[in-house]
Design a protein around this motif. Structure first.
Motif, mmCIF file in Angstrom:
data_model
loop_
_atom_site.group_PDB
_atom_site.id
_atom_site.type_symbol
_atom_site.label_atom_id
_atom_site.label_comp_id
_atom_site.label_asym_id
_atom_site.label_seq_id
_atom_site.Cartn_x
_atom_site.Cartn_y
_atom_site.Cartn_z
ATOM 1 N N PHE A 1 31.724 62.583 61.424
ATOM 2 C CA PHE A 1 33.018 62.489 60.761
ATOM 3 C C PHE A 1 33.532 63.869 60.381
ATOM 4 O O PHE A 1 32.780 64.697 59.853
ATOM 5 N N PRO A 2 34.824 64.117 60.613
ATOM 6 C CA PRO A 2 35.389 65.402 60.184
ATOM 7 C C PRO A 2 35.464 65.479 58.670
ATOM 8 O O PRO A 2 35.821 64.502 57.998
ATOM 9 N N LEU A 3 35.116 66.628 58.126
ATOM 10 C CA LEU A 3 35.237 66.817 56.684
ATOM 11 C C LEU A 3 36.705 66.869 56.287
ATOM 12 O O LEU A 3 37.524 67.473 56.991
ATOM 13 N N PRO A 4 37.085 66.232 55.174
ATOM 14 C CA PRO A 4 38.445 66.414 54.669
ATOM 15 C C PRO A 4 38.730 67.896 54.429
ATOM 16 O O PRO A 4 37.828 68.665 54.093
ATOM 17 N N GLN B 1 28.025 62.650 55.734
ATOM 18 C CA GLN B 1 27.866 61.892 56.972
ATOM 19 C C GLN B 1 27.139 60.576 56.746
ATOM 20 O O GLN B 1 27.533 59.525 57.269
ATOM 21 N N ARG B 2 26.087 60.587 55.939
ATOM 22 C CA ARG B 2 25.364 59.342 55.655
ATOM 23 C C ARG B 2 26.237 58.383 54.850
ATOM 24 O O ARG B 2 26.228 57.168 55.097
ATOM 25 N N TYR B 3 26.951 58.894 53.889
ATOM 26 C CA TYR B 3 27.867 58.081 53.087
ATOM 27 C C TYR B 3 28.893 57.387 53.975
ATOM 28 O O TYR B 3 29.100 56.159 53.874
ATOM 29 N N MET B 4 29.523 58.120 54.864
ATOM 30 C CA MET B 4 30.550 57.541 55.722
ATOM 31 C C MET B 4 29.972 56.466 56.636
ATOM 32 O O MET B 4 30.577 55.402 56.845
ATOM 33 N N ARG B 5 28.787 56.710 57.170
ATOM 34 C CA ARG B 5 28.172 55.712 58.063
ATOM 35 C C ARG B 5 27.841 54.430 57.308
ATOM 36 O O ARG B 5 28.097 53.328 57.795
ATOM 37 N N ASP B 6 27.236 54.582 56.124
ATOM 38 C CA ASP B 6 26.910 53.388 55.339
ATOM 39 C C ASP B 6 28.158 52.605 54.962
ATOM 40 O O ASP B 6 28.182 51.362 55.027
ATOM 41 N N TYR B 7 29.174 53.298 54.543
ATOM 42 C CA TYR B 7 30.430 52.652 54.146
ATOM 43 C C TYR B 7 31.002 51.858 55.323
ATOM 44 O O TYR B 7 31.426 50.706 55.172
ATOM 45 N N MET B 8 31.013 52.469 56.502
ATOM 46 C CA MET B 8 31.549 51.796 57.688
ATOM 47 C C MET B 8 30.748 50.553 58.048
ATOM 48 O O MET B 8 31.312 49.546 58.477
ATOM 49 N N LYS B 9 29.433 50.618 57.901
ATOM 50 C CA LYS B 9 28.595 49.460 58.226
ATOM 51 C C LYS B 9 28.931 48.270 57.328
ATOM 52 O O LYS B 9 28.931 47.117 57.779
ATOM 53 N N VAL B 10 29.190 48.537 56.050
ATOM 54 C CA VAL B 10 29.548 47.466 55.123
ATOM 55 C C VAL B 10 30.935 46.913 55.468
ATOM 56 O O VAL B 10 31.171 45.697 55.417
ATOM 57 N N VAL B 11 31.865 47.796 55.859
ATOM 58 C CA VAL B 11 33.194 47.347 56.278
ATOM 59 C C VAL B 11 33.109 46.480 57.530
ATOM 60 O O VAL B 11 33.879 45.524 57.687
ATOM 61 N N LYS B 12 32.181 46.788 58.432
ATOM 62 C CA LYS B 12 32.043 46.000 59.668
ATOM 63 C C LYS B 12 31.803 44.529 59.356
ATOM 64 O O LYS B 12 32.457 43.633 59.915
ATOM 65 N N SER B 13 30.878 44.223 58.444
ATOM 66 C CA SER B 13 30.623 42.824 58.072
ATOM 67 C C SER B 13 31.837 42.206 57.398
ATOM 68 O O SER B 13 32.151 41.023 57.608
ATOM 69 N N LEU B 14 32.500 42.993 56.590
ATOM 70 C CA LEU B 14 33.705 42.516 55.920
ATOM 71 C C LEU B 14 34.774 42.124 56.940
ATOM 72 O O LEU B 14 35.367 41.041 56.870
ATOM 73 N N ASP B 15 35.014 42.988 57.909
ATOM 74 C CA ASP B 15 36.019 42.702 58.930
ATOM 75 C C ASP B 15 35.638 41.471 59.745
ATOM 76 O O ASP B 15 36.485 40.632 60.056
ATOM 77 N N ASP B 16 34.358 41.335 60.071
ATOM 78 C CA ASP B 16 33.901 40.149 60.802
ATOM 79 C C ASP B 16 34.218 38.881 60.021
ATOM 80 O O ASP B 16 34.626 37.853 60.601
ATOM 81 N N ASN B 17 34.023 38.909 58.716
ATOM 82 C CA ASN B 17 34.247 37.712 57.903
ATOM 83 C C ASN B 17 35.718 37.419 57.679
ATOM 84 O O ASN B 17 36.109 36.253 57.543
#
Length: 420
Positions: free
Chosen positions: A222-225, A312-328
């Motif tokens: 992920f690009p840094l802000p 980088q770890r924060y962004m990946r974890d956040y995205m993984k949680v969003v993935k389940s949310l979007d699926d639901n």
């Protein structure tokens, strides 16, 4: 705050929806009352939805709502804290008026007027599933099942209407959807319109993903802000907030780097959380994280390198949680479509506030910059409305209650501070 220049139009004498849904979008009013499906997440910021921002993540099901309906581009919360924000939404009033001003010292007065109570009085069936976070128990609902406090991601407890607490096996985002669909399918009175409130724990700290999604996004950088290494020059009060990825993001609790002999301020809390996993879940968890943990401690990172690794770890974890949310969200849309409910239902997706994804070097939401106050808001409108696309007018979450009441043909109380 009420913006000027509002233009309301009437469908059979009922002024409905936001001023931006102009006369050109009007059709003949449905003979049936409109249903309401309100999906609210926790700490899901607009830049982590691809219908708002394509830099980070793809959210195809959330994008379905925006593509088939409207996207608000100036949507804000009245109070960027979880409990106070929820109180603003459900009452249509600012925090000083609804009495719930702080997460740590207040208990929501459930006897007061709320939008679900008014809908119920007008003949709607109402249900609430998921995160309540207002300390008192819900009232004004025909059915509710809520998480205690913040709730847990894995095999969570739920408080039920008879006041007993049960543990359900599974991942919290899936379970909230399961309970909601079961109510729609098996427990509601199909002769009445309904309003169901699905309040997810996701995407709240500490961003624990569904086990099957552990390995997603691991190859993504992920690009840094631009202001990730903000020096807060002239804004020293901002630097004092405990929201720094570099300084305050816990290496074990937030980033899962649990290892023998390693300590952190929140280690014991993290151990309790992952202790809720089944043996099979914990085995898969350790299989994924053990190599990452070993690599991390062997590198002995510090300074800017450590801050960037954390990001980088924060962004990946956040995205993984969003993935389940979007699926639901997709599961809900598919259910409503299958049951022929989609065209007579207002579907709302939003979050209780925004969140920092590295802007100013921060995570969390506890400082009043725009990233925490601005929130996503997308709606799929009933078939009687032709309006699609972006709505630029300023709205706040105190506007949700009067809007839902207006759509239902229920008079909006004069003491509500939001507007339809």
């Amino acid at each position: 705050m009420k913006y000027s220049g509002q233009v309301l139009y009437s469908l059979s004498g009922v002024a409905v929806l936001f001023s931006a849904l102009s006369c050109s979008g009007k059709k003949e009013k449905s003979a049936k009352p409109y249903n309401i499906v309100y999906i609210m997440t926790d700490d899901h910021t607009a830049q982590m939805m691809s219908c708002y921002d394509t830099r980070y993540i793809n959210t195809p099901n959330l994008d379905r709502i925006a593509a088939d309906g409207v996207r608000f581009t100036n949507s804000f919360v009245a109070n960027s804290l979880s409990g106070p924000s929820r109180a603003c939404m459900i009452t249509g009033k600012h925090s000083h008026a609804n009495g719930f001003t702080d997460n740590t010292t207040c208990v929501f007065d459930s006897s007061q007027q709320t939008m679900p109570k008014l809908l119920r009085k007008a003949g709607y069936q109402t249900a609430l599933v998921g995160k309540w976070h207002l300390e008192s128990l819900p009232s004004g609902f025909d059915y509710w099942e809520i998480l205690p406090g913040q709730g847990d991601y894995y095999n969570p407890d739920f408080i039920r209407m008879n006041n007993d607490t049960v543990q359900r096996r599974g991942y919290v985002t899936n379970l909230i959807t399961d309970i909601g669909i079961n109510w729609l399918e098996n427990e509601r009175d199909e002769t009445k319109p309904f309003a169901i409130f699905l309040h997810h724990k996701a995407v709240h700290r500490d961003w624990l993903p569904e086990i099957k999604n552990l390995s997603l996004y691991e190859d993504k950088i992920f690009p840094l802000p631009d202001n990730f290494f903000d020096d807060y020059n002239g804004r020293l009060a901002a630097a004092a907030q405990e929201m720094s990825i570099a300084e305050d993001m816990d290496i074990i609790y937030d980033l899962k780097m649990l290892a023998v002999g390693k300590e952190s301020r929140l280690k014991s809390v993290y151990e309790q959380i992952i202790g809720r996993m089944t043996p099979e879940e914990r085995k898969a968890w350790d299989h994924f994280y053990d190599p990452i943990i070993q690599d991390f401690y062997s590198r002995k990172l510090s300074g800017k390198e450590l801050a960037e690794w954390k990001f980088q770890r924060y962004m990946r974890d956040y995205m993984k949680v969003v993935k389940s949310l979007d699926d639901n969200v997709g599961r809900i849309l598919d259910y409503l479509d299958k049951k022929g409910l989609l065209e007579n239902t207002l579907i709302v997706y939003t979050s209780d506030q925004g969140f920092y994804m590295g802007e100013h070097g921060w995570f969390d939401k506890r400082f009043m910059y725009e990233e925490s106050m601005r929130t996503p808001l997308i709606m799929r409108l009933p078939k009687d409305f032709d309006k699609k696309g972006d709505i630029p007018q300023l709205v706040q979450n105190i506007d949700y209650a009067p809007t839902f009441l207006d759509l239902a043909g229920v008079p909006v109380p004069e003491d509500m501070q939001g507007i339809s």
